[in-house]
Design a protein around this motif. Structure first.
Motif, PDB file in Angstrom:
ATOM      1  N   MET A  65      44.453  37.269  11.983  1.00  0.00           N
ATOM      2  CA  MET A  65      43.978  36.122  11.220  1.00  0.00           C
ATOM      3  C   MET A  65      44.306  36.325   9.749  1.00  0.00           C
ATOM      4  O   MET A  65      43.829  37.248   9.122  1.00  0.00           O
ATOM      5  N   ARG A  66      45.123  35.431   9.221  1.00  0.00           N
ATOM      6  CA  ARG A  66      45.488  35.511   7.823  1.00  0.00           C
ATOM      7  C   ARG A  66      44.663  34.566   6.973  1.00  0.00           C
ATOM      8  O   ARG A  66      44.813  34.521   5.765  1.00  0.00           O
ATOM      9  N   TYR A 115      41.699  51.369  16.985  1.00  0.00           N
ATOM     10  CA  TYR A 115      42.246  50.704  18.164  1.00  0.00           C
ATOM     11  C   TYR A 115      42.100  51.578  19.409  1.00  0.00           C
ATOM     12  O   TYR A 115      41.826  51.083  20.508  1.00  0.00           O
ATOM     13  N   GLN A 116      42.264  52.889  19.266  1.00  0.00           N
ATOM     14  CA  GLN A 116      42.077  53.780  20.415  1.00  0.00           C
ATOM     15  C   GLN A 116      40.623  53.769  20.875  1.00  0.00           C
ATOM     16  O   GLN A 116      40.338  53.787  22.076  1.00  0.00           O
ATOM     17  N   ASP A 155      39.677  42.856  16.331  1.00  0.00           N
ATOM     18  CA  ASP A 155      40.708  42.194  15.523  1.00  0.00           C
ATOM     19  C   ASP A 155      40.605  42.721  14.100  1.00  0.00           C
ATOM     20  O   ASP A 155      39.492  42.932  13.595  1.00  0.00           O
ATOM     21  N   LEU A 156      41.735  42.946  13.466  1.00  0.00           N
ATOM     22  CA  LEU A 156      41.775  43.211  12.033  1.00  0.00           C
ATOM     23  C   LEU A 156      42.179  41.907  11.361  1.00  0.00           C
ATOM     24  O   LEU A 156      43.300  41.436  11.546  1.00  0.00           O
ATOM     25  N   LYS A 157      41.265  41.330  10.602  1.00  0.00           N
ATOM     26  CA  LYS A 157      41.426  39.971  10.099  1.00  0.00           C
ATOM     27  C   LYS A 157      41.658  39.993   8.596  1.00  0.00           C
ATOM     28  O   LYS A 157      40.906  40.607   7.846  1.00  0.00           O
ATOM     29  N   GLU A 158      42.718  39.318   8.161  1.00  0.00           N
ATOM     30  CA  GLU A 158      42.957  39.205   6.723  1.00  0.00           C
ATOM     31  C   GLU A 158      41.975  38.208   6.128  1.00  0.00           C
ATOM     32  O   GLU A 158      41.718  37.145   6.694  1.00  0.00           O
ATOM     33  N   THR A 159      41.428  38.561   4.972  1.00  0.00           N
ATOM     34  CA  THR A 159      40.443  37.697   4.336  1.00  0.00           C
ATOM     35  C   THR A 159      40.745  37.660   2.843  1.00  0.00           C
ATOM     36  O   THR A 159      41.872  37.926   2.431  1.00  0.00           O
ATOM     37  N   PHE A 197      41.161  43.010   4.088  1.00  0.00           N
ATOM     38  CA  PHE A 197      41.048  42.901   5.543  1.00  0.00           C
ATOM     39  C   PHE A 197      39.651  43.337   5.955  1.00  0.00           C
ATOM     40  O   PHE A 197      38.964  44.072   5.224  1.00  0.00           O
ATOM     41  N   CYS A 198      39.223  42.865   7.126  1.00  0.00           N
ATOM     42  CA  CYS A 198      37.979  43.356   7.702  1.00  0.00           C
ATOM     43  C   CYS A 198      38.159  43.470   9.211  1.00  0.00           C
ATOM     44  O   CYS A 198      38.971  42.760   9.810  1.00  0.00           O
ATOM     45  N   ALA A 199      37.440  44.392   9.816  1.00  0.00           N
ATOM     46  CA  ALA A 199      37.461  44.543  11.272  1.00  0.00           C
ATOM     47  C   ALA A 199      36.432  43.597  11.878  1.00  0.00           C
ATOM     48  O   ALA A 199      35.323  43.463  11.364  1.00  0.00           O
ATOM     49  N   VAL A 200      36.822  42.922  12.953  1.00  0.00           N
ATOM     50  CA  VAL A 200      35.903  42.059  13.702  1.00  0.00           C
ATOM     51  C   VAL A 200      35.796  42.635  15.108  1.00  0.00           C
ATOM     52  O   VAL A 200      36.764  42.648  15.860  1.00  0.00           O
ATOM     53  N   ILE A 201      34.632  43.159  15.439  1.00  0.00           N
ATOM     54  CA  ILE A 201      34.412  43.856  16.703  1.00  0.00           C
ATOM     55  C   ILE A 201      33.411  43.069  17.541  1.00  0.00           C
ATOM     56  O   ILE A 201      32.266  42.869  17.125  1.00  0.00           O
ATOM     57  N   ASP A 202      33.872  42.590  18.685  1.00  0.00           N
ATOM     58  CA  ASP A 202      33.028  41.774  19.561  1.00  0.00           C
ATOM     59  C   ASP A 202      32.399  40.618  18.790  1.00  0.00           C
ATOM     60  O   ASP A 202      31.231  40.281  18.962  1.00  0.00           O
ATOM     61  N   GLY A 203      33.195  40.007  17.902  1.00  0.00           N
ATOM     62  CA  GLY A 203      32.732  38.860  17.143  1.00  0.00           C
ATOM     63  C   GLY A 203      31.920  39.196  15.906  1.00  0.00           C
ATOM     64  O   GLY A 203      31.511  38.305  15.172  1.00  0.00           O
ATOM     65  N   ILE A 204      31.687  40.489  15.658  1.00  0.00           N
ATOM     66  CA  ILE A 204      30.884  40.917  14.515  1.00  0.00           C
ATOM     67  C   ILE A 204      31.804  41.397  13.402  1.00  0.00           C
ATOM     68  O   ILE A 204      32.648  42.256  13.612  1.00  0.00           O
ATOM     69  N   GLN A 205      31.639  40.837  12.211  1.00  0.00           N
ATOM     70  CA  GLN A 205      32.507  41.170  11.085  1.00  0.00           C
ATOM     71  C   GLN A 205      31.946  42.350  10.303  1.00  0.00           C
ATOM     72  O   GLN A 205      30.787  42.362   9.914  1.00  0.00           O
ATOM     73  N   TYR A 206      32.798  43.352  10.072  1.00  0.00           N
ATOM     74  CA  TYR A 206      32.399  44.542   9.327  1.00  0.00           C
ATOM     75  C   TYR A 206      32.811  44.418   7.862  1.00  0.00           C
ATOM     76  O   TYR A 206      33.399  43.422   7.439  1.00  0.00           O
ATOM     77  N   LYS A 207      32.525  45.446   7.082  1.00  0.00           N
ATOM     78  CA  LYS A 207      32.756  45.406   5.646  1.00  0.00           C
ATOM     79  C   LYS A 207      34.236  45.190   5.318  1.00  0.00           C
ATOM     80  O   LYS A 207      35.121  45.599   6.051  1.00  0.00           O
ATOM     81  N   THR A 208      34.460  44.567   4.178  1.00  0.00           N
ATOM     82  CA  THR A 208      35.814  44.238   3.733  1.00  0.00           C
ATOM     83  C   THR A 208      36.458  45.435   3.046  1.00  0.00           C
ATOM     84  O   THR A 208      35.859  46.051   2.154  1.00  0.00           O
ATOM     85  N   GLY A 209      37.696  45.742   3.463  1.00  0.00           N
ATOM     86  CA  GLY A 209      38.469  46.800   2.826  1.00  0.00           C
ATOM     87  C   GLY A 209      39.585  46.197   1.993  1.00  0.00           C
ATOM     88  O   GLY A 209      40.235  45.235   2.413  1.00  0.00           O
ATOM     89  N   MET A 210      39.819  46.760   0.804  1.00  0.00           N
ATOM     90  CA  MET A 210      40.831  46.194  -0.095  1.00  0.00           C
ATOM     91  C   MET A 210      41.857  47.253  -0.485  1.00  0.00           C
ATOM     92  O   MET A 210      41.574  48.456  -0.473  1.00  0.00           O
TER      93      MET A 210
END
Length: 584
Positions: A32-33, A107-108, A118-122, A135-148
């Motif tokens: 997701m971009r 991913y492993q 999913d690794l989602k661009e934000t 970017f942020c990781a979305v795991i089972d629909g839950i969004q984690y902290k944003t990495g820059m």
């Protein structure tokens, strides 16, 4: 190992795994971009202490005595067959030693514990200056902290590190599973113990051990049964049912529901008061739009108590609204939707390997005329003449997973709304290959051409148990029922007439215009625009003008239509413009 190699391996693994085993395989092809930043996500330890009111409570509901369990992660008990089993403890040790890159480790871990990743661009979080990727990781629909980072690679790595930090801490607190041979347990990111209270208003509070694919049919069945118990004379309208279910820390709840299997025979008119398509998923989607409008009014109410009840939060950079953290949307269908989703399972999406006729008639776009389905390339369709034509339910779902289920008018206020999962409760369906191809694969490769916030959101599609009572008999196929959260009564619509029936529990006016019609939606749009103080939107005189003012949405729609035609799937059929030239 290079990330692109990991992507290829996971997709190869997905092709080799039977459909019923694919639940935990992540769909990395969709990056997701376009989603906007919601800031840094709450940690799971913070989440379990959330005590704010449920966003599903009615405006006038003052009963705060009920407590609800958190929702469930999208996990499964099935195993992923791999040539080499890597245990979670071993994988985490490698990562901590620095032997595994954060992206690879995440991913492993998703493969080993079988969660959806999913690794989602934000966009960068508030207060950050300079040019950064986020970017942020979305795991089972839950969004984690944003990495820059100053590069996309660096931002992905940072986002993976932040997600791993929370996941590993959570796993270590509850004990890392030493063997996953019997199927991995759900990730320990939810509360363990909480009393189960009364189930009401479509909400099912179910123990954590039940995965979401069990919860969704359960809450849909409960809501449908409740509505039919109130009006048993309409039980026969439940032949085809669709429902949108929202998962939040408060639980799993039906927010919109619809039935129906036909479209109108009435001619288009410049009034906006006729429903041309009353198929179940179309009806449920328009009911979802009413739910979204209701929550927008809560958000813009200037009342902090009401605003807290809304499912929305606002991005301070873009001013667009999005669902609050940890809220995801899911779609239940009692049958495979009409159109390309029902293509033979042995068909492959490769025009070079099958005849042109099969490509055109099976994989291409389909239309529905008075409930009957036709390929866009069939001679029968060409003979339809002046009949009212609607795109098939499958094609509309495909479109909504690119443009969002909110439509053009709501896109003035909110980011695109996508469903994380599609659950098929059709006992006669043995696999989901057809709908996978029709909804996901036909639009592969379009994301890069879409404007900001839009993407190809690949929902997880799986078969589930039927939500319909065994004694449901579709004796009223020409009727369509709609309901959304907050409604006191359901509405019955004659699909052939496109209006409410005389004996409908809810009737908006003596003219019997449905509460789902375009004119009703335009009235809600104007009301929200006024409450949000969006004066520029109130200058639109007609429904069509308001839609065309949504420039990014219209651009995305144009890109999608051109893409489908260029790929040989056919030309998208639009309603005559006259049907949108009305005002209220």
């Amino acid at each position: 190992m290079n990330l692109s190699v990991i992507v290829d391996q996971i997709h190869l693994c997905r092709e080799r795994i039977p459909q019923g085993k694919r639940v935990g395989v992540c769909y990395m092809k969709m990056m997701m971009r376009g989603a906007s930043s919601r800031g840094s996500s709450l940690t799971h330890s913070q989440w379990t202490n959330i005590s704010s009111p449920s966003p599903f409570n009615d405006i006038n509901n003052n009963n705060n005595n009920n407590k609800y369990l958190p929702g469930q992660p999208l996990s499964t008990s099935t195993k992923i067959n791999s040539k080499q089993k890597i245990l979670p403890l071993e994988l985490i040790d490698r990562y901590k030693r620095g032997d595994t890159h954060p992206v690879s480790a995440l991913y492993q871990l998703s493969q080993t514990l079988q969660f959806q990743l999913d690794l989602k661009e934000t966009v960068t979080t508030a207060g950050v200056t300079g040019f950064f990727f986020a970017f942020c990781a979305v795991i089972d629909g839950i969004q984690y902290k944003t990495g820059m980072g100053i590069t996309k690679k660096e931002a992905r790595a940072k986002a993976s590190e932040l997600a791993l930090e929370e996941l590993i801490a959570s796993l270590e607190n509850d004990g890392i599973p030493s063997d996953v041979s019997e199927g991995p347990p759900p990730l320990p990111v939810r509360e363990k113990d909480s009393p189960i209270q009364e189930i009401h208003s479509g909400r099912a509070v179910i123990e954590r051990k039940n995965p979401i694919k069990d919860q969704v049919p359960s809450v849909v069945k409960e809501m449908f049964t409740k509505l039919m118990d109130s009006y048993p004379e309409f039980t026969g309208c439940g032949g085809t049912v669709a429902a949108f279910v929202m998962l939040s820390p408060a639980g799993c709840e039906v927010v919109a529901l619809g039935t129906g299997s036909s479209n109108t025979k009435a001619s288009p008119a410049p009034t906006g008061r006729i429903l041309h398509d009353s198929h179940a998923v179309v009806t449920a989607r328009r009911s979802l739009m009413r739910f979204l409008y209701r929550n927008l009014l809560l958000f813009f109410s200037k009342n902090s108590a009401l605003e807290e009840k809304s499912v929305f939060q606002q991005d301070q950079t873009t001013k667009l609204l999005s669902f609050k953290n940890h809220i995801t949307l899911h779609l239940y269908l009692s049958q495979l939707p009409k159109g390309a989703a029902q293509i033979p399972s042995q068909l492959r999406l490769n025009p070079l390997s099958i005849s042109a006729w099969e490509v055109n008639n099976q994989i291409g776009l389909h239309v529905v005329v008075e409930g009957k389905v036709f390929s866009k390339f069939s001679s029968s369709y060409e003979q339809m003449g002046s009949h009212v034509v609607s795109m098939s339910a499958t094609d509309k779902i495909m479109q909504w997973q690119v443009l969002g289920f909110q439509g053009a008018l709501l896109s003035h206020f909110i980011e695109p709304v996508y469903v994380s999962s599609i659950f098929i409760g059709d006992g006669s369906c043995s696999d989901t290959r057809g709908i996978e191809m029709a909804v996901n694969q036909r639009v592969d490769g379009i994301t890069s051409a879409l404007p900001l916030y839009y993407c190809v959101y690949r929902p997880h599609i799986s078969l589930v148990s039927s939500a319909m009572p065994p004694d449901t008999h579709p004796t009223q196929k020409s009727l369509s029922m709609n309901w959304s959260h907050g409604d006191l009564m359901m509405e019955m619509v004659s699909a052939l007439e496109g209006k409410s029936t005389e004996d409908s529990p809810f009737k908006s006016s003596p003219a019997l215009a449905s509460r789902l019609c375009k004119a009703a939606m335009l009235s809600r749009f104007n009301l929200v625009a006024k409450e949000a103080q969006r004066e520029e939107l109130l200058t639109a005189v007609t429904y069509r003008e308001a839609k065309m003012m949504a420039k990014p949405y219209q651009e995305a729609k144009s890109v999608l239509k051109s893409y489908l035609e260029r790929k040989g799937y056919g030309q998208w059929v639009e309603k005559p413009p006259i049907s949108d030239h009305f005002s209220v």
